[in-house]
Structure formats: C-alpha cells, structure tokens
Design a protein around this motif. Structure first.
Motif, mmCIF file in Angstrom:
data_model
loop_
_atom_site.group_PDB
_atom_site.id
_atom_site.type_symbol
_atom_site.label_atom_id
_atom_site.label_comp_id
_atom_site.label_asym_id
_atom_site.label_seq_id
_atom_site.Cartn_x
_atom_site.Cartn_y
_atom_site.Cartn_z
ATOM 1 N N GLU A 179 0.459 6.617 3.021
ATOM 2 C CA GLU A 179 -0.679 7.171 3.771
ATOM 3 C C GLU A 179 -1.736 6.113 4.088
ATOM 4 O O GLU A 179 -2.431 6.199 5.098
ATOM 5 C CB GLU A 179 -1.305 8.366 3.043
ATOM 6 C CG GLU A 179 -1.925 8.064 1.697
ATOM 7 C CD GLU A 179 -0.951 8.106 0.523
ATOM 8 O OE1 GLU A 179 -1.419 7.958 -0.612
ATOM 9 O OE2 GLU A 179 0.272 8.266 0.736
ATOM 10 N N GLN A 180 -1.842 5.085 3.259
ATOM 11 C CA GLN A 180 -2.817 4.025 3.525
ATOM 12 C C GLN A 180 -2.385 3.137 4.695
ATOM 13 O O GLN A 180 -3.220 2.509 5.333
ATOM 14 C CB GLN A 180 -3.024 3.165 2.278
ATOM 15 C CG GLN A 180 -3.727 3.903 1.168
ATOM 16 C CD GLN A 180 -3.837 3.055 -0.081
ATOM 17 O OE1 GLN A 180 -2.941 2.270 -0.388
ATOM 18 N NE2 GLN A 180 -4.928 3.217 -0.797
ATOM 19 N N ARG A 181 -1.110 3.101 4.980
ATOM 20 C CA ARG A 181 -0.629 2.263 6.089
ATOM 21 C C ARG A 181 -1.139 2.755 7.432
ATOM 22 O O ARG A 181 -1.151 2.012 8.409
ATOM 23 C CB ARG A 181 0.895 2.207 6.070
ATOM 24 C CG ARG A 181 1.398 1.458 4.864
ATOM 25 C CD ARG A 181 2.897 1.354 4.862
ATOM 26 N NE ARG A 181 3.324 0.841 3.555
ATOM 27 C CZ ARG A 181 4.425 1.187 2.944
ATOM 28 N NH1 ARG A 181 5.268 2.017 3.531
ATOM 29 N NH2 ARG A 181 4.720 0.692 1.775
ATOM 30 N N GLN A 202 -8.955 -5.276 3.751
ATOM 31 C CA GLN A 202 -10.398 -5.142 3.972
ATOM 32 C C GLN A 202 -11.030 -6.506 4.252
ATOM 33 O O GLN A 202 -11.804 -6.643 5.197
ATOM 34 C CB GLN A 202 -11.074 -4.475 2.776
ATOM 35 C CG GLN A 202 -10.834 -2.996 2.724
ATOM 36 C CD GLN A 202 -11.594 -2.317 1.592
ATOM 37 O OE1 GLN A 202 -12.093 -2.956 0.678
ATOM 38 N NE2 GLN A 202 -11.666 -0.997 1.668
ATOM 39 N N ARG A 258 -4.997 -2.675 0.020
ATOM 40 C CA ARG A 258 -6.280 -2.366 0.657
ATOM 41 C C ARG A 258 -7.354 -3.386 0.267
ATOM 42 O O ARG A 258 -8.065 -3.903 1.118
ATOM 43 C CB ARG A 258 -6.732 -0.956 0.307
ATOM 44 C CG ARG A 258 -8.050 -0.587 0.985
ATOM 45 C CD ARG A 258 -8.521 0.781 0.602
ATOM 46 N NE ARG A 258 -7.834 1.773 1.423
ATOM 47 C CZ ARG A 258 -7.851 3.058 1.168
ATOM 48 N NH1 ARG A 258 -8.470 3.530 0.115
ATOM 49 N NH2 ARG A 258 -7.238 3.890 1.974
ATOM 50 N N THR A 265 -3.141 -0.907 14.772
ATOM 51 C CA THR A 265 -3.160 0.505 14.403
ATOM 52 C C THR A 265 -2.328 1.289 15.402
ATOM 53 O O THR A 265 -1.818 0.731 16.376
ATOM 54 C CB THR A 265 -4.608 1.063 14.426
ATOM 55 O OG1 THR A 265 -5.048 1.133 15.784
ATOM 56 C CG2 THR A 265 -5.553 0.202 13.606
ATOM 57 N N ARG A 301 0.831 -1.208 0.000
ATOM 58 C CA ARG A 301 0.000 0.000 0.000
ATOM 59 C C ARG A 301 0.863 1.255 0.000
ATOM 60 O O ARG A 301 2.034 1.224 0.352
ATOM 61 C CB ARG A 301 -0.901 0.020 1.250
ATOM 62 C CG ARG A 301 -1.933 -1.098 1.247
ATOM 63 C CD ARG A 301 -2.710 -1.130 2.532
ATOM 64 N NE ARG A 301 -1.809 -1.438 3.652
ATOM 65 C CZ ARG A 301 -2.088 -1.209 4.923
ATOM 66 N NH1 ARG A 301 -3.230 -0.674 5.276
ATOM 67 N NH2 ARG A 301 -1.225 -1.526 5.864
ATOM 68 N N LEU A 358 -11.938 -4.484 13.385
ATOM 69 C CA LEU A 358 -12.739 -3.474 12.721
ATOM 70 C C LEU A 358 -14.082 -4.045 12.294
ATOM 71 O O LEU A 358 -14.165 -5.196 11.912
ATOM 72 C CB LEU A 358 -11.992 -2.943 11.491
ATOM 73 C CG LEU A 358 -10.598 -2.403 11.752
ATOM 74 C CD1 LEU A 358 -9.934 -2.021 10.440
ATOM 75 C CD2 LEU A 358 -10.660 -1.204 12.674
ATOM 76 N N ILE A 416 -16.340 -3.635 9.456
ATOM 77 C CA ILE A 416 -16.434 -3.037 8.128
ATOM 78 C C ILE A 416 -17.715 -3.512 7.467
ATOM 79 O O ILE A 416 -17.980 -4.698 7.377
ATOM 80 C CB ILE A 416 -15.215 -3.423 7.266
ATOM 81 C CG1 ILE A 416 -13.943 -2.858 7.899
ATOM 82 C CG2 ILE A 416 -15.389 -2.935 5.837
ATOM 83 C CD1 ILE A 416 -12.701 -3.206 7.151
ATOM 84 N N GLU A 461 -4.059 3.089 8.114
ATOM 85 C CA GLU A 461 -5.264 2.293 8.383
ATOM 86 C C GLU A 461 -4.960 1.113 9.299
ATOM 87 O O GLU A 461 -5.860 0.569 9.921
ATOM 88 C CB GLU A 461 -5.851 1.752 7.072
ATOM 89 C CG GLU A 461 -6.310 2.825 6.129
ATOM 90 C CD GLU A 461 -6.636 2.301 4.743
ATOM 91 O OE1 GLU A 461 -7.316 3.036 4.022
ATOM 92 O OE2 GLU A 461 -6.243 1.178 4.393
ATOM 93 N N GLY A 462 -3.715 0.708 9.349
ATOM 94 C CA GLY A 462 -3.325 -0.414 10.191
ATOM 95 C C GLY A 462 -2.655 -1.511 9.379
ATOM 96 O O GLY A 462 -2.560 -1.431 8.157
ATOM 97 N N TYR A 463 -2.183 -2.523 10.085
ATOM 98 C CA TYR A 463 -1.457 -3.649 9.503
ATOM 99 C C TYR A 463 -2.107 -4.950 9.928
ATOM 100 O O TYR A 463 -2.725 -5.029 10.993
ATOM 101 C CB TYR A 463 -0.004 -3.660 10.006
ATOM 102 C CG TYR A 463 0.800 -2.472 9.574
ATOM 103 C CD1 TYR A 463 1.562 -2.533 8.422
ATOM 104 C CD2 TYR A 463 0.803 -1.296 10.303
ATOM 105 C CE1 TYR A 463 2.317 -1.435 8.003
ATOM 106 C CE2 TYR A 463 1.533 -0.199 9.899
ATOM 107 C CZ TYR A 463 2.294 -0.283 8.746
ATOM 108 O OH TYR A 463 3.027 0.804 8.339
#
Length: 131
Positions: free
Chosen positions: A37-39, A109, A81, A120, A34, A127, A129, A41-43
């Motif tokens: 900036e998308q990281r 996701q 993602r 995070t 990713r 999460l 989702i 979101e968490g791992y």
C-alpha cells in the motif's frame, strides 16, 4: 537501537550520491522494501536513465531476493519510506552474501525532499514535502 546498528553495519548512501550514480550510468538495482500500500506513494525516478527497481516487502525479503536478484556482486540500494526498514534490509542482504549493498538514507522521503523526481500513477512529479 537495532535500526541504528543496521545503518552502521550496512552503510548508507545519500539521495545526492544515488543521483550521481544514475548520472554516471552505474549499474544499480533499487530495492523497494515498502509495504504494497505504501508503493502507491510513488517510486524513485530519474529523468535521464531507466531506474531498475525490484519490489520485495521487508517481510518477504529472505524468501524472494535470491530469485529476483541473483548476482550477489551487483550494486543494490535498498529504500523504504524513511530509512529504517531499508537499513534492516541492507543489513540482511549483507548477511546473505550480497557484497555491494547500501541503504538510501532517509528513504523516499529524503529523495523527494532533495528535489528529485518520484513516479506516481499520475506520472512523474516532484513533491514538496515539509517537515
């Protein structure tokens, strides 16, 4: 079309299959492709084992991977993602001679949707989702 071809060529692993690899303590490198900036979101995280994560953006993959993952026979699971860039990355790695590469189907996701943990900046969480 390109992503579907990459998924077929590289192969995919489901979140449940990856979780089983962790539980069986299989040696695997998780390659996060990713954008930086998308990281935020968490791992991917597993409650029982330390997840060996390497982060290389898709755009830098060909230049950085041989330095960061030198063993071309080790199991590598790519993820992004939602699975597209991960599939393209897995396909590229196979073309570069990595022998045991798969993409995480649905990316982080689908990992989170399956109820598995994500690490995070706030700690480890699950999460909720919704589609």
């Amino acid at each position: 079309v390109l992503i579907n071809e990459a998924k077929k060529e590289a192969g995919e692993i489901t979140p449940a299959e990856l979780k089983a690899m962790f539980e069986d303590e299989k040696s695997v490198i998780i390659l996060d492709v990713r954008e930086t900036e998308q990281r935020a979101e968490g791992y991917l995280f597993d409650d029982f084992v330390s997840v060996n994560t390497v982060s290389i953006t898709r755009g830098n993959l060909e230049w950085e991977v041989q330095e960061k993952i030198q063993d071309k026979s080790i199991a590598v699971v790519t993820y992004c993602r939602n699975g597209g860039r991960g599939a393209l990355s897995a396909q590229t790695l196979k073309k570069m001679g990595y022998k045991n590469v798969k993409n995480l189907k649905g990316g982080i996701q689908d990992w989170a949707k399956a109820g598995y943990s994500v690490k995070t900046g706030l700690g480890v969480t699950k999460l909720d989702i919704k589609d």
